[in-house]
Enzyme design. Structure first.
Site, PDB file in Angstrom:
ATOM      1  N   ASP A  32       0.857  -1.195   0.000  1.00  0.00           N
ATOM      2  CA  ASP A  32       0.000   0.000   0.000  1.00  0.00           C
ATOM      3  C   ASP A  32       0.883   1.232   0.000  1.00  0.00           C
ATOM      4  O   ASP A  32       1.917   1.241   0.668  1.00  0.00           O
ATOM      5  CB  ASP A  32      -0.909   0.000   1.250  1.00  0.00           C
ATOM      6  CG  ASP A  32      -2.191   0.782   1.014  1.00  0.00           C
ATOM      7  OD1 ASP A  32      -2.098   1.999   0.754  1.00  0.00           O
ATOM      8  OD2 ASP A  32      -3.275   0.193   1.091  1.00  0.00           O
ATOM      9  N   ASP A  56       4.149   2.098  -3.987  1.00  0.00           N
ATOM     10  CA  ASP A  56       3.118   2.479  -4.950  1.00  0.00           C
ATOM     11  C   ASP A  56       3.151   1.505  -6.137  1.00  0.00           C
ATOM     12  O   ASP A  56       4.118   1.499  -6.906  1.00  0.00           O
ATOM     13  CB  ASP A  56       3.393   3.914  -5.431  1.00  0.00           C
ATOM     14  CG  ASP A  56       2.287   4.440  -6.330  1.00  0.00           C
ATOM     15  OD1 ASP A  56       1.455   3.634  -6.805  1.00  0.00           O
ATOM     16  OD2 ASP A  56       2.252   5.671  -6.557  1.00  0.00           O
ATOM     17  N   LYS A  91      -3.947   6.244 -12.977  1.00  0.00           N
ATOM     18  CA  LYS A  91      -2.691   5.498 -13.084  1.00  0.00           C
ATOM     19  C   LYS A  91      -2.751   4.166 -12.346  1.00  0.00           C
ATOM     20  O   LYS A  91      -2.274   3.151 -12.852  1.00  0.00           O
ATOM     21  CB  LYS A  91      -1.529   6.355 -12.577  1.00  0.00           C
ATOM     22  CG  LYS A  91      -1.164   7.454 -13.584  1.00  0.00           C
ATOM     23  CD  LYS A  91      -0.113   8.415 -13.051  1.00  0.00           C
ATOM     24  CE  LYS A  91       1.259   7.794 -13.035  1.00  0.00           C
ATOM     25  NZ  LYS A  91       2.289   8.778 -12.595  1.00  0.00           N
ATOM     26  N   GLY A 102       1.202  -8.447 -14.269  1.00  0.00           N
ATOM     27  CA  GLY A 102       2.549  -8.932 -14.606  1.00  0.00           C
ATOM     28  C   GLY A 102       3.102  -9.801 -13.486  1.00  0.00           C
ATOM     29  O   GLY A 102       3.710 -10.851 -13.745  1.00  0.00           O
ATOM     30  N   LYS A 105       1.317 -13.141 -13.594  1.00  0.00           N
ATOM     31  CA  LYS A 105       1.776 -13.941 -14.738  1.00  0.00           C
ATOM     32  C   LYS A 105       3.158 -14.546 -14.445  1.00  0.00           C
ATOM     33  O   LYS A 105       3.382 -15.736 -14.653  1.00  0.00           O
ATOM     34  CB  LYS A 105       1.826 -13.059 -15.994  1.00  0.00           C
ATOM     35  CG  LYS A 105       2.339 -13.749 -17.231  1.00  0.00           C
ATOM     36  CD  LYS A 105       2.074 -12.874 -18.460  1.00  0.00           C
ATOM     37  CE  LYS A 105       2.826 -13.377 -19.673  1.00  0.00           C
ATOM     38  NZ  LYS A 105       4.180 -12.790 -19.777  1.00  0.00           N
ATOM     39  N   TYR A 145     -12.354   7.379 -12.533  1.00  0.00           N
ATOM     40  CA  TYR A 145     -12.467   6.093 -11.809  1.00  0.00           C
ATOM     41  C   TYR A 145     -13.126   5.053 -12.701  1.00  0.00           C
ATOM     42  O   TYR A 145     -12.617   3.941 -12.872  1.00  0.00           O
ATOM     43  CB  TYR A 145     -13.288   6.310 -10.548  1.00  0.00           C
ATOM     44  CG  TYR A 145     -13.451   5.097  -9.653  1.00  0.00           C
ATOM     45  CD1 TYR A 145     -12.343   4.523  -9.027  1.00  0.00           C
ATOM     46  CD2 TYR A 145     -14.706   4.544  -9.411  1.00  0.00           C
ATOM     47  CE1 TYR A 145     -12.486   3.426  -8.187  1.00  0.00           C
ATOM     48  CE2 TYR A 145     -14.859   3.461  -8.565  1.00  0.00           C
ATOM     49  CZ  TYR A 145     -13.751   2.902  -7.947  1.00  0.00           C
ATOM     50  OH  TYR A 145     -13.903   1.820  -7.114  1.00  0.00           O
ATOM     51  N   LYS A 149     -11.321   1.681 -14.237  1.00  0.00           N
ATOM     52  CA  LYS A 149     -11.772   0.326 -13.886  1.00  0.00           C
ATOM     53  C   LYS A 149     -12.234  -0.429 -15.130  1.00  0.00           C
ATOM     54  O   LYS A 149     -12.079  -1.651 -15.208  1.00  0.00           O
ATOM     55  CB  LYS A 149     -12.888   0.394 -12.844  1.00  0.00           C
ATOM     56  CG  LYS A 149     -12.411   0.834 -11.454  1.00  0.00           C
ATOM     57  CD  LYS A 149     -11.492  -0.214 -10.820  1.00  0.00           C
ATOM     58  CE  LYS A 149     -11.171   0.117  -9.359  1.00  0.00           C
ATOM     59  NZ  LYS A 149     -10.224  -0.858  -8.764  1.00  0.00           N
ATOM     60  N   ARG A 186     -18.171   9.107   1.605  1.00  0.00           N
ATOM     61  CA  ARG A 186     -19.309   8.374   1.054  1.00  0.00           C
ATOM     62  C   ARG A 186     -20.507   8.482   1.998  1.00  0.00           C
ATOM     63  O   ARG A 186     -20.384   8.919   3.142  1.00  0.00           O
ATOM     64  CB  ARG A 186     -18.920   6.916   0.799  1.00  0.00           C
ATOM     65  CG  ARG A 186     -18.139   6.803  -0.490  1.00  0.00           C
ATOM     66  CD  ARG A 186     -17.635   5.419  -0.750  1.00  0.00           C
ATOM     67  NE  ARG A 186     -16.466   5.122   0.044  1.00  0.00           N
ATOM     68  CZ  ARG A 186     -15.632   4.108  -0.211  1.00  0.00           C
ATOM     69  NH1 ARG A 186     -15.852   3.304  -1.215  1.00  0.00           N
ATOM     70  NH2 ARG A 186     -14.579   3.910   0.554  1.00  0.00           N
TER      71      ARG A 186
HETATM   72  N1  UDP Z   1     -24.523  11.235  -0.796  1.00  0.00           N
HETATM   73  C1  UDP Z   1     -25.267  12.108  -0.042  1.00  0.00           C
HETATM   74  N2  UDP Z   1     -24.665  12.730   1.016  1.00  0.00           N
HETATM   75  C2  UDP Z   1     -23.379  12.507   1.376  1.00  0.00           C
HETATM   76  C3  UDP Z   1     -22.623  11.592   0.604  1.00  0.00           C
HETATM   77  C4  UDP Z   1     -23.233  10.975  -0.480  1.00  0.00           C
HETATM   78  O1  UDP Z   1     -26.451  12.349  -0.315  1.00  0.00           O
HETATM   79  O2  UDP Z   1     -22.924  13.117   2.360  1.00  0.00           O
HETATM   80  C5  UDP Z   1     -25.192  10.573  -1.932  1.00  0.00           C
HETATM   81  C6  UDP Z   1     -24.426  10.630  -3.254  1.00  0.00           C
HETATM   82  O3  UDP Z   1     -24.743  11.822  -3.963  1.00  0.00           O
HETATM   83  C7  UDP Z   1     -24.928   9.378  -3.943  1.00  0.00           C
HETATM   84  C8  UDP Z   1     -25.167   8.408  -2.797  1.00  0.00           C
HETATM   85  O4  UDP Z   1     -25.278   9.193  -1.617  1.00  0.00           O
HETATM   86  O5  UDP Z   1     -26.164   9.626  -4.586  1.00  0.00           O
HETATM   87  C9  UDP Z   1     -24.046   7.404  -2.607  1.00  0.00           C
HETATM   88  O6  UDP Z   1     -22.863   8.133  -2.624  1.00  0.00           O
HETATM   89  P1  UDP Z   1     -21.471   7.527  -2.213  1.00  0.00           P
HETATM   90  O7  UDP Z   1     -20.483   8.642  -2.231  1.00  0.00           O
HETATM   91  O8  UDP Z   1     -21.610   6.755  -0.964  1.00  0.00           O
HETATM   92  O9  UDP Z   1     -21.082   6.470  -3.340  1.00  0.00           O
HETATM   93  P2  UDP Z   1     -21.486   6.244  -4.879  1.00  0.00           P
HETATM   94  O10 UDP Z   1     -22.502   5.182  -4.820  1.00  0.00           O
HETATM   95  O11 UDP Z   1     -22.027   7.514  -5.470  1.00  0.00           O
HETATM   96  O12 UDP Z   1     -20.213   5.828  -5.479  1.00  0.00           O
END
Ligand code: UDP
Length: 315
Positions: A32, A56, A91, A102, A105, A145, A149, A186
């Site tokens: 990490d 990294d 990145k 790699g 593999k 992101y 992915k 989140r």
């Molecule tokens: N969200 C929210 N308030 C917060 C953080 C997130 O209303 O303080 C909403 C965000 O706009 C999304 C949902 O909750 O609609 C889930 O967001 P998160 O960042 O958890 O992850 P996502 O599923 O979007 O990757």
């Protein structure tokens, strides 16, 4: 004794994967760069068969000795993080995945990519099956992101097809639990931290957008089932219990007994309006489904956040 390498081991999910593999008799090498991970997530592994490398994986990955399994978990994963770290996110998803492949593999190891429901973007199919190709804005703020992915899935599949690597792809839907950061950004960690501090609970937009939240122990059990399977197609792992963001905020306010107010903030650009995994493939091919109820999962997570907040205040 089988030996596993986990990139992103100091992150929320990476550290739970390390716990689970150690319990199953693996020797674990964790890598990490601590960009969004924290040593506090792996400090308890000091006396286990665990080696930590501060590095990294975007630059290169080399591990001496035999390796049976490579789990590539390194990446910022909270929208707040990948908006602040767009280039490291691209990145690690592109160069970091190439390097981790790699290593697998060179060691003839099994490989598992941590992919995401974000590959479906703002989905036009609901719930999302693995056969859905997605609706992603490549130049939107989340594109760094999502596209990283999607590239990671493409190169992982190419290594499987052209090099015969035993490569697996797990598409992780929203997951929560202990070891998420207080300032993760989140929805669940924000709401719990705000509720416990008596601060305003911030709903983005009207709160009618939906997500489906899986407790981390269920997710890890699904990943282990995939590791032990002979499946090479992508598999959704998540909890299909869909709810609105307003409902999850209300559930957290009730579970914490908080009197915080709910306030509304602008909805971030390209925020998916709905998200729910179709877990038919995981059910049929892995015999997996989630077991932990939202009430139980929230209880464990709130307990962790209470302790983390108390420790932070005591410092
Ligand atoms: N969200 C929210 N308030 C917060 C953080 C997130 O209303 O303080 C909403 C965000 O706009 C999304 C949902 O909750 O609609 C889930 O967001 P998160 O960042 O958890 O992850 P996502 O599923 O979007 O990757």
């Amino acid at each position: 004794m089988p030996r596993a390498v986990i990139t992103g081991v100091a992150g929320f999910i990476g550290s739970h994967l390390a716990d689970s593999l150690l319990d199953r008799g693996y020797s674990v090498v964790g890598i990490d760069n601590l960009l969004t991970g924290s040593l506090s997530n792996v400090r308890h592994l000091r006396n286990r068969d665990f080696e930590f490398i501060h590095h990294d994986v975007t630059n290169e990955v080399s591990v001496a000795g035999a390796v049976d399994l490579v789990l590539h978990w390194a990446s910022p994963a909270s929208p707040v993080d990948y908006l602040e770290l767009p280039i490291p996110t691209l990145k690690v998803g592109a160069l970091g995945t190439h390097n981790a492949l790699g290593l697998a593999k060179a060691k003839s190891a099994r490989f598992v990519l941590a992919s995401t429901s974000e590959v479906y973007g703002d989905p036009l199919e609901h719930p999302q099956r693995e056969t859905y190709w997605g609706n992603v804005n490549p130049i939107g703020p989340r594109g760094v992101y999502d596209e990283a992915k999607r590239f990671a899935e493409a190169i992982t599949t190419a290594y499987h097809r052209y090099h015969g690597l035993d490569a697996k792809i797990v598409r992780i839907f929203n997951t929560y639990g202990p070891r998420m950061r207080l300032h993760d950004g989140r929805a669940i960690p924000n709401f719990i931290t705000q509720a416990l501090r008596g601060e305003d609970v911030t709903i983005y937009g009207d709160g009618d957008q939906t997500r489906s939240f899986c407790f981390v122990s269920d997710l890890v059990r699904g990943i282990i089932a995939l590791v032990e399977s002979d499946i090479n197609e992508p598999v959704n792992i998540g909890n299909p219990a869909e709810m609105t963001i307003r409902q999850i905020a209300d559930a957290i306010l009730a579970a914490t007994g908080s009197r915080s107010r709910v306030v509304h903030k602008p909805l971030p650009t390209d925020d998916p309006k709905v998200r729910q995994p179709d877990i038919g493939r995981a059910r049929t091919l892995l015999g997996w489904e989630p077991r932990v109820s939202l009430a139980e999962g929230l209880r464990a997570t709130i307990e962790y956040f209470r302790a983390a907040l108390a420790a932070g205040e005591a410092r």
